[in-house]
Scaffold this motif. Structure first.
Motif, PDB file in Angstrom:
ATOM      1  N   TRP A  48       2.126  18.455   8.282  1.00 45.10           N
ATOM      2  CA  TRP A  48       3.074  18.322   9.572  1.00 45.10           C
ATOM      3  C   TRP A  48       2.393  19.118  10.560  1.00 45.10           C
TER       4      TRP A  48
ATOM      5  N   TRP B  27       4.359  10.695   9.754  1.00 49.06           N
ATOM      6  CA  TRP B  27       5.159  12.094  10.142  1.00 49.06           C
ATOM      7  C   TRP B  27       6.007  11.866  11.170  1.00 49.06           C
TER       8      TRP B  27
ATOM      9  N   ALA C 200       6.623  20.874   5.279  1.00 50.33           N
ATOM     10  CA  ALA C 200       5.692  20.419   6.510  1.00 50.33           C
ATOM     11  C   ALA C 200       4.425  20.764   5.906  1.00 50.33           C
TER      12      ALA C 200
ATOM     13  N   ASN D 107      10.197  24.627   9.071  1.00 54.87           N
ATOM     14  CA  ASN D 107       9.342  24.230   8.469  1.00 54.87           C
ATOM     15  C   ASN D 107       8.478  25.111   7.395  1.00 54.87           C
TER      16      ASN D 107
END
Lengths: 260, 238
Positions: free
Chosen positions: A110, A187, A239, B186
């Protein structure tokens, strides 16, 4: 006169070059719809935006890596990509033998996808934006009720190794966008807002200890199994994960000429 | 003619302008260690494979060699200090995460208008804090990162800090940008979603980082036993 002529050539040259490094985008007219997982009011409103016609390709990503050394396989930080990052590449800037330049880039995290879009003056689409465009088939903006629409996507889930196929090899949808279904998963900027754990046994108690308010979010259309799969995948990702069948494309908000 | 050349220069400049960056990284080698399995020479280790000079047995690998990527700033690969986004503190100062280097960090993501889980998360943080010996507290930073940067302005965060009696040196509250917060979440594997204006659904995770910004421990859930978290923190500030 001669001067003007040369100037025109020069500008033309610039434009060609510019168009070449900016992948093609089309405009998406915003609207309101009910996604599988929404907010409190269920309906989601999407503003107008522009979306890449195709997923980002291997070729485009090689160019990006050459210009942004921190995304080379050998120098990428473990915080930003797991050990499988660009695993099939022969070297830092060469594709593997089985890979095609025009196939979508996969095995990127990501963070990499996010940075790529940022560098193009674009951004990753939100889940709601992506799903909004992806609910179209060839000639309807919202084809989710059609059996053929769902069958097509579920049929793809059964096909192996579609990530090796070239971009544009699936159908052109209502918005003139290709490959949302049938090539790779993609994504989204807020993939980590999916609070289903993807594990059915865990979902039973809504994971109320881990998530506050997760019981407030429920699926609206349990018939849309294909979409449910997408949300489940997003919910299970981290991620820095990289997967062979997970690529991305970018979007941007308005058509201002991006000098960068 | 002068015009033309300036146009050419301009065009060339435009063409060569793209999104590039060059950052030097240097590799710090940590050599592998080999040792005789019979320990003929005691604890002596070699930095190459081969055979023992006494019993001729093959040397055994005792420590895997690693090449640590350490950039100019001396930040390791796994460190959250690699994030370069800017944050505003409750004191109105603009910082990057690296400014917190040198302290053991206990981080949690909340939003101040939260009615359900966040007060309990805040209580959890306070509970951890009370178990730290007073003189060790200067080596620690408790950091609250807001997942609602729009509402939680530095002013708002300061009020929240005072209200909760968390205005001391060891408490830090951060406001980021929408993208910066998502990126940070994240890294922590924290999930959150705006379910209504000023109302979010989010994971309840408290993360502990060492002085180099590397993730050492995560405590998931609300009001769970924090014994392990506290012992990890105490171990880190030894």
């Amino acid at each position: 006169m001669k001067l003007i002529f040369r100037l025109i050539i020069c500008i033309l040259f610039f434009w060609i070059n510019h168009a070449d490094c900016q992948s093609k985008m089309v405009s998406i007219k915003g609207g309101t719809y009910i996604p599988l997982y929404g907010r409190d009011s269920l309906q989601v409103t999407i503003d107008d935006f522009y979306m890449d016609v195709y997923p980002v390709t291997n070729q485009e990503y090689i160019k990006f890596v050459k210009e942004n050394l921190k995304w080379k396989r050998s120098s990428v930080k473990r915080l930003f990509a797991d050990g499988n990052y660009l695993m099939d590449w022969k070297s830092d800037t060469e594709l593997g033998t089985a890979q095609s330049e025009n196939a979508p880039i996969t095995t990127i995290s990501w963070f990499a996808a996010n940075d790529y879009c940022k560098c193009q003056g674009k951004r990753l689409p939100t889940i709601d934006e992506w799903e909004y465009v992806a609910m179209a088939n060839k000639d309807m903006a919202d084809a989710r009720q059609l059996e053929t629409y769902n069958e097509y996507i579920l049929g793809w889930y059964e096909k192996p190794k579609t990530f090796n196929n070239k971009i544009g090899s699936t159908f052109k949808n209502y918005w003139k966008i290709y490959d949302l279904h049938g090539l790779v998963w993609e994504w989204t900027s807020d993939f980590s807002s999916v609070l289903v754990s993807g594990e059915s046994r865990k979902d039973v108690d809504n994971d109320s200890n881990l998530f506050c308010g997760s019981a407030a979010i429920g699926a609206t259309d349990l018939m849309n199994y294909a979409a449910f799969m997408r949300y489940a995948i997003r919910g299970s990702l981290k991620a820095k994960y990289t997967m062979r069948n997970l690529g991305f494309r970018c979007v941007k908000d308005e058509r201002i000429n991006i000098g960068k | 003619m002068k015009n033309l050349s300036s146009i050419v220069v301009l065009c060339v400049a435009l063409l060569s302008f793209s999104c590039k960056e060059h950052k030097e990284t240097k590799i710090v080698d940590v050599a592998a260690e080999y040792q005789c399995p019979m320990k003929c020479e005691g604890e002596k280790t070699y930095n190459h494979s081969g055979s023992c000079s006494i019993c001729k047995m093959d040397l055994a690998l005792v420590m895997e060699g690693t090449a640590l990527d350490v950039n100019d700033m001396g930040i390791s690969d796994e460190s959250i200090f690699n994030l370069t986004t800017k944050w505003n503190t409750e004191e109105g100062k603009m910082i990057v995460l690296e400014d917190l280097k040198g302290k053991t960090l206990v981080m949690v993501m909340i939003y101040t208008t939260c009615k359900a889980a966040c007060p309990r998360l805040v209580a959890d943080m306070r509970n951890i804090e009370t178990q730290i010996p007073e003189k060790k507290k200067k080596d620690l930073r408790f950091v609250f990162v807001s997942i609602d940067p729009e509402t939680d302005t530095p002013k708002h965060l300061k009020e929240f800090a005072i209200e909760n009696e968390m205005d001391g040196e060891q408490w830090t509250f951060l406001q980021g940008t929408e993208m910066g917060v998502r990126e940070f979440a994240n890294v922590l594997a924290v999930k959150y979603k705006e379910i209504a204006p000023m109302d979010f659904s989010h994971s309840n995770i408290i993360s502990v980082f060492n002085t180099e910004g590397e993730l050492m421990h995560q405590q998931e859930g609300l009001g769970v036993n924090n014994k392990e978290t506290v012992s990890k923190i105490l171990e880190l500030i030894q």
